[in-house]
Design a protein around this motif. Sequence first.
Motif, PDB file in Angstrom:
ATOM      1  N   ARG A  26      -7.192  16.054   6.661  1.00 37.43           N
ATOM      2  CA  ARG A  26      -6.155  16.947   7.197  1.00 37.43           C
ATOM      3  C   ARG A  26      -5.065  17.212   6.161  1.00 37.43           C
ATOM      4  N   VAL A  27      -4.652  16.177   5.432  1.00 39.23           N
ATOM      5  CA  VAL A  27      -3.549  16.296   4.477  1.00 39.23           C
ATOM      6  C   VAL A  27      -3.976  16.978   3.178  1.00 39.23           C
ATOM      7  N   ALA A  28      -5.167  16.643   2.677  1.00 43.15           N
ATOM      8  CA  ALA A  28      -5.533  17.079   1.321  1.00 43.15           C
ATOM      9  C   ALA A  28      -6.863  17.823   1.236  1.00 43.15           C
ATOM     10  N   GLY A  29      -7.531  18.028   2.352  1.00 46.13           N
ATOM     11  CA  GLY A  29      -8.796  18.763   2.326  1.00 46.13           C
ATOM     12  C   GLY A  29     -10.013  17.870   2.273  1.00 46.13           C
ATOM     13  N   SER A  30      -9.857  16.662   1.714  1.00 44.71           N
ATOM     14  CA  SER A  30     -10.956  15.701   1.641  1.00 44.71           C
ATOM     15  C   SER A  30     -10.381  14.354   1.214  1.00 44.71           C
ATOM     16  N   PRO A  31     -11.109  13.266   1.496  1.00 45.35           N
ATOM     17  CA  PRO A  31     -10.649  11.965   1.002  1.00 45.35           C
ATOM     18  C   PRO A  31     -10.550  11.937  -0.524  1.00 45.35           C
ATOM     19  N   GLU A  32     -11.454  12.595  -1.213  1.00 42.54           N
ATOM     20  CA  GLU A  32     -11.405  12.615  -2.686  1.00 42.54           C
ATOM     21  C   GLU A  32     -10.145  13.316  -3.186  1.00 42.54           C
ATOM     22  N   ASN A  33      -9.791  14.447  -2.569  1.00 40.74           N
ATOM     23  CA  ASN A  33      -8.563  15.147  -2.961  1.00 40.74           C
ATOM     24  C   ASN A  33      -7.329  14.309  -2.656  1.00 40.74           C
ATOM     25  N   PHE A  34      -7.349  13.624  -1.513  1.00 43.96           N
ATOM     26  CA  PHE A  34      -6.225  12.751  -1.171  1.00 43.96           C
ATOM     27  C   PHE A  34      -6.089  11.643  -2.216  1.00 43.96           C
ATOM     28  N   SER A  35      -7.208  11.076  -2.597  1.00 46.77           N
ATOM     29  CA  SER A  35      -7.218  10.004  -3.581  1.00 46.77           C
ATOM     30  C   SER A  35      -6.633  10.460  -4.911  1.00 46.77           C
ATOM     31  N   LYS A  36      -6.900  11.695  -5.289  1.00 49.07           N
ATOM     32  CA  LYS A  36      -6.331  12.246  -6.525  1.00 49.07           C
ATOM     33  C   LYS A  36      -4.824  12.454  -6.400  1.00 49.07           C
ATOM     34  N   ALA A  37      -4.354  12.814  -5.208  1.00 54.65           N
ATOM     35  CA  ALA A  37      -2.926  13.053  -4.992  1.00 54.65           C
ATOM     36  C   ALA A  37      -2.142  11.754  -4.826  1.00 54.65           C
ATOM     37  N   TYR A  38      -2.823  10.694  -4.364  1.00 55.11           N
ATOM     38  CA  TYR A  38      -2.177   9.398  -4.110  1.00 55.11           C
ATOM     39  C   TYR A  38      -2.929   8.301  -4.870  1.00 55.11           C
ATOM     40  N   PRO A  39      -2.853   8.320  -6.195  1.00 54.72           N
ATOM     41  CA  PRO A  39      -3.674   7.393  -6.983  1.00 54.72           C
ATOM     42  C   PRO A  39      -3.046   6.032  -7.288  1.00 54.72           C
ATOM     43  N   VAL A  40      -1.764   5.856  -7.009  1.00 59.81           N
ATOM     44  CA  VAL A  40      -1.062   4.650  -7.436  1.00 59.81           C
ATOM     45  C   VAL A  40      -1.061   3.617  -6.305  1.00 59.81           C
ATOM     46  N   ALA A  41      -1.738   2.511  -6.550  1.00 57.99           N
ATOM     47  CA  ALA A  41      -1.840   1.458  -5.535  1.00 57.99           C
ATOM     48  C   ALA A  41      -0.695   0.467  -5.662  1.00 57.99           C
ATOM     49  N   MET A  42      -0.141   0.122  -4.514  1.00 61.76           N
ATOM     50  CA  MET A  42       0.921  -0.876  -4.419  1.00 61.76           C
ATOM     51  C   MET A  42       0.444  -1.954  -3.456  1.00 61.76           C
ATOM     52  N   ARG A  43       0.604  -3.204  -3.861  1.00 59.56           N
ATOM     53  CA  ARG A  43       0.261  -4.308  -2.972  1.00 59.56           C
ATOM     54  C   ARG A  43       1.553  -5.040  -2.617  1.00 59.56           C
ATOM     55  N   ILE A  44       1.700  -5.317  -1.350  1.00 56.83           N
ATOM     56  CA  ILE A  44       2.852  -6.073  -0.896  1.00 56.83           C
ATOM     57  C   ILE A  44       2.373  -7.432  -0.425  1.00 56.83           C
ATOM     58  N   ALA A  45       2.740  -8.452  -1.159  1.00 53.48           N
ATOM     59  CA  ALA A  45       2.422  -9.825  -0.783  1.00 53.48           C
ATOM     60  C   ALA A  45       3.351 -10.184   0.383  1.00 53.48           C
ATOM     61  N   ILE A  46       2.762 -10.433   1.530  1.00 57.50           N
ATOM     62  CA  ILE A  46       3.558 -10.724   2.723  1.00 57.50           C
ATOM     63  C   ILE A  46       4.200 -12.095   2.589  1.00 57.50           C
ATOM     64  N   GLY A  47       5.510 -12.114   2.774  1.00 56.85           N
ATOM     65  CA  GLY A  47       6.237 -13.373   2.750  1.00 56.85           C
ATOM     66  C   GLY A  47       6.483 -13.903   4.150  1.00 56.85           C
ATOM     67  N   LYS A  48       6.806 -12.993   5.067  1.00 58.40           N
ATOM     68  CA  LYS A  48       7.146 -13.407   6.425  1.00 58.40           C
ATOM     69  C   LYS A  48       6.892 -12.254   7.382  1.00 58.40           C
ATOM     70  N   VAL A  49       6.498 -12.604   8.588  1.00 57.34           N
ATOM     71  CA  VAL A  49       6.362 -11.641   9.682  1.00 57.34           C
ATOM     72  C   VAL A  49       7.203 -12.177  10.830  1.00 57.34           C
ATOM     73  N   ARG A  50       8.059 -11.323  11.364  1.00 58.53           N
ATOM     74  CA  ARG A  50       8.889 -11.746  12.495  1.00 58.53           C
ATOM     75  C   ARG A  50       8.944 -10.623  13.519  1.00 58.53           C
ATOM     76  N   GLY A  51       9.436 -10.922  14.665  1.00 59.06           N
ATOM     77  CA  GLY A  51       9.576  -9.923  15.714  1.00 59.06           C
ATOM     78  C   GLY A  51       9.543 -10.564  17.083  1.00 59.06           C
ATOM     79  N   HIS A  52       9.391  -9.696  18.069  1.00 58.33           N
ATOM     80  CA  HIS A  52       9.263 -10.168  19.453  1.00 58.33           C
ATOM     81  C   HIS A  52       8.556  -9.134  20.279  1.00 58.33           C
TER      82      HIS A  52
END
Length: 143
Positions: free
Chosen positions: A117-143
Amino acid sequence: MTHNVLPDPSTPFGERAINRLNSELVIWLTTVGKDGTPQPNPVWFLLDNDSLLIYNRPDANRLNHIKDRPQVALNLDGNGQGGDIIVVTGTASLVDDVPPCSELPAYLAKYSDNMTRVAGSPENFSKAYPVAMRIAIGKVRGH
């Protein structure tokens, strides 16, 4: 799958938090700008063991934010009445040890239709959003 930093899935909160982190499409990622201002942005994400994986456009300001200030917070939308709160804190880093999002089966399973829907295909999306970020989870909280 072992979740060392995630809440215990045998508890009501842990079960709900992990289910939502696996099923929700959007999470709010808050980085901190150079002037100290929090910068929240809605992003797509994938729970990957004890981390979250997010693909970014190369010009996303959040990439600059995390270079100097890698501590981030993320939250899922609540239920509109102050409940069902899930907040994640962690440390973000750019990674190059993951495939493009169009080649990651779990990401495709979650977002393929939206990528098209956003880019026409998963391959096109992948080209537009190529930079991977990983977030190491430190804590999860909530209720």
